[in-house]
Motif scaffolding. Structure first.
Motif, short mmCIF file in Angstrom:
data_model
loop_
_atom_site.label_atom_id
_atom_site.label_comp_id
_atom_site.label_asym_id
_atom_site.label_seq_id
_atom_site.Cartn_x
_atom_site.Cartn_y
_atom_site.Cartn_z
N GLY A 173 0.88 -1.34 0.02
CA GLY A 173 -0.01 -0.16 0.08
C GLY A 173 0.76 1.23 0.00
N GLY A 174 2.08 1.32 -0.05
CA GLY A 174 2.66 2.27 -0.11
C GLY A 174 2.60 3.50 -0.99
N HIS A 175 1.88 3.31 -2.08
CA HIS A 175 1.55 4.29 -2.95
C HIS A 175 0.16 5.02 -2.52
CE1 HIS A 175 4.30 2.20 -5.48
NE2 HIS A 175 4.59 3.53 -6.31
N LEU A 176 -0.56 4.46 -1.72
CA LEU A 176 -1.69 5.09 -1.24
C LEU A 176 -1.50 6.18 -0.33
CD1 LEU A 176 -3.99 2.06 -0.24
CD2 LEU A 176 -4.27 3.49 -2.38
N LYS A 177 -2.34 7.18 -0.13
CA LYS A 177 -2.19 8.26 1.07
C LYS A 177 -2.42 7.80 2.31
CE LYS A 177 -3.63 12.33 -1.90
NZ LYS A 177 -4.79 11.84 -2.76
N GLY A 178 -2.05 8.40 3.25
CA GLY A 178 -2.06 8.27 4.82
C GLY A 178 -1.04 7.13 5.01
N ALA A 179 -1.37 6.63 6.33
CA ALA A 179 -0.51 5.56 7.04
C ALA A 179 -0.50 4.53 6.05
CB ALA A 179 -0.97 5.17 8.23
N PRO A 180 0.78 3.82 5.66
CA PRO A 180 0.73 3.00 4.79
C PRO A 180 0.29 1.58 5.17
CG PRO A 180 3.06 3.28 5.52
CD PRO A 180 2.11 4.40 6.26
N ALA A 181 -0.43 0.65 4.64
CA ALA A 181 -0.91 -0.59 4.80
C ALA A 181 -0.85 -1.55 3.69
CB ALA A 181 -2.46 -0.37 5.28
N ASP A 182 -0.05 -2.50 4.16
CA ASP A 182 0.04 -3.76 3.18
C ASP A 182 -1.08 -4.72 3.51
OD1 ASP A 182 2.31 -2.46 2.33
OD2 ASP A 182 3.60 -3.81 2.95
N ILE A 183 -1.78 -5.34 2.53
CA ILE A 183 -2.84 -6.28 2.77
C ILE A 183 -2.43 -7.86 2.30
CG2 ILE A 183 -4.64 -4.61 3.02
CD1 ILE A 183 -5.74 -5.50 0.53
N LEU A 184 -2.60 -8.89 2.78
CA LEU A 184 -2.21 -10.06 2.48
C LEU A 184 -3.58 -10.78 2.44
CD1 LEU A 184 0.05 -12.12 1.98
CD2 LEU A 184 -0.26 -12.85 4.26
N TYR A 185 -3.96 -11.46 1.16
CA TYR A 185 -4.97 -12.16 1.05
C TYR A 185 -5.07 -13.59 0.76
CZ TYR A 185 -9.96 -13.34 -0.38
OH TYR A 185 -11.40 -13.83 -0.77
N ASP A 186 -5.49 -14.61 1.49
CA ASP A 186 -5.05 -16.04 1.26
C ASP A 186 -6.42 -16.90 0.89
OD1 ASP A 186 -6.81 -16.25 3.33
OD2 ASP A 186 -5.32 -17.27 4.72
N GLY A 187 -7.27 -16.06 0.20
CA GLY A 187 -8.60 -16.63 -0.36
C GLY A 187 -9.49 -16.67 0.84
N SER A 188 -9.29 -16.68 2.16
CA SER A 188 -10.34 -16.74 3.00
C SER A 188 -10.19 -15.28 3.82
CB SER A 188 -10.23 -17.87 4.07
OG SER A 188 -9.20 -17.99 4.48
N GLY A 189 -9.42 -14.69 4.09
CA GLY A 189 -9.34 -13.51 4.81
C GLY A 189 -8.29 -12.64 4.62
#
Ligand code: PXL
Length: 248
Positions: A173-189
Motif C-alpha cells: 500500500g505504499g503508493h496510497l495516501k495516509g499511513a501505509p498498509a499492506d494487505i495479504l489475502y489467502d482466499g479466506s481472509g
C-alpha cells in the motif's frame, strides 16, 4: 544451508535487481543463486535503457543452476520480455519449483517499461505457480482492473488477483495516501500490516520491492508460513531503510 534462486534484472547501481536480492539473502543467511533476465542502464533516479536477455540464454542460466542446486524458494522480479515470461512458466512447471514469490515488475518509478505489454498478459500463466504475488498499487490496478484509491479498493483488487491462482496476494500500500498498509489475502481472509510511513528520498527507496520479495522468499525457504515471512520481511525492510537514511 537453505537456497533461494532470484530471477530478476541487473541494476548497475546495485540498489535493485539481483544485487539487491543477493544482499538481502545474505542478511537472512540463505544461499543466493541469481539469474539475470535483463540488463539495465540506470542510476537510482532513472532507468535510461534496457537490454533483455534472450529467453534461450536465461533458460541456460536456470538449467545450469538446477543441475547442481535444489532451491528451497524462488524470487521472480523484472523479466523484461514476453518471451522470458513464457519460457519461465515452462521452466518453473518442468522443474517443480516451490515457494515461488512473484513480484510483478512492470515499470520503473521513472516510467521506463520493465516488462513488455504482451508480457503483462502472459504473466497471468505464472500466477497459479506462485505461493505469493507482491504487486504494488499501480501493478495491482493493472492486473485486476480495479482503480485503487483506498484499502477497500486494494482488498477488491487482491480478491480478483487471487482468482488468477496464486496461494496468497500481498498488495503493497505504499503508493496510497495516509499511513501505509499492506494487505495479504489467502482466499479466506485479510491480514493487515500497518506501520508508520518512512519519509525517505526517492533514491533511498529505490529497490525496496526487490528487497521485500527476496526477504519473503528467504522466510519461505526457512519453512516459515507466508504470513510470518511477510511480517519478518517488512520488519527487515524497515531496518534497511532506517540504515540507508543514516548512511546514504
Ligand atoms: O523496483 C523495480 C525494479 C526491479 N528490477 C530492476 C529494476 C527495477 C527498477 O528500476 O531496475 C532490475
Amino acid at each position: 544451508m537453505k537456497k533461494v534462486l532470484a530471477i530478476a534484472g541487473f541494476d548497475p547501481s546495485g540498489w535493485a535487481g539481483v544485487q539487491a536480492d543477493l544482499r538481502t539473502l545474505e542478511d537472512f543467511s540463505v544461499m543466493g543463486l541469481s539469474v539475470v533476465t535483463s540488463l539495465t542502464a540506470q542510476n537510482r533516479r532513472a532507468v535510461k535503457a534496457t537490454l533483455h536477455i534472450p529467453p534461450a540464454f536465461v533458460r541456460k542460466q536456470i538449467t545450469a543452476l538446477l543441475e547442481e542446486f535444489e532451491p528451497d524458494a524462488v524470487k521472480i522480479g523484472m523479466l523484461g520480455s514476453a518471451g522470458n515470461v513464457a519460457m519461465l512458466v515452462r521452466a518453473l512447471r518442468g522443474a517443480k519449483l516451490r515457494n515461488i514469490v512473484l513480484d510483478p515488475v512492470f515499470r520503473s518509478t521513472s516510467g521506463m517499461p520493465l516488462l513488455e505489454k504482451r508480457g503483462i498478459k502472459a504473466l497471468e500463466a505464472m500466477f497459479p505457480l506462485a505461493a505469493v504475488v507482491t504487486p504494488n498499487v499501480p501493478e495491482a490496478s493493472i492486473i485486476s482492473g480495479v482503480e485503487i484509491k483506498s484499502v477497500k479498493d486494494a482488498e477488491e483488487a487482491a480478491r480478483r488477483i487471487y482468482s488468477l491462482g496464486p496461494a496468497h496476494v500481498l498488495v503493497k500500500g505504499g503508493h496510497l495516501k495516509g499511513a501505509p498498509a499492506d494487505i495479504l489475502y489467502d482466499g479466506s481472509g485479510f491480514e493487515y500490516y500497518g506501520g508508520k510511513r518512512i519519509m525517505a528520498r526517492r533514491e533511498v527507496l529505490h529497490g525496496t520491492g526487490c528487497v521485500l520479495s527476496s526477504a519473503i522468499a528467504a522466510g519461505l525457504a526457512a519453512g516459515e508460513p507466508v504470513k510470518k515471512a511477510v511480517r519478518d520481511a517488512r520488519a527487515y525492510l524497515a531496518e534497511v531503510l532506517e540504515d540507508r537514511m543514516r548512511r546514504f
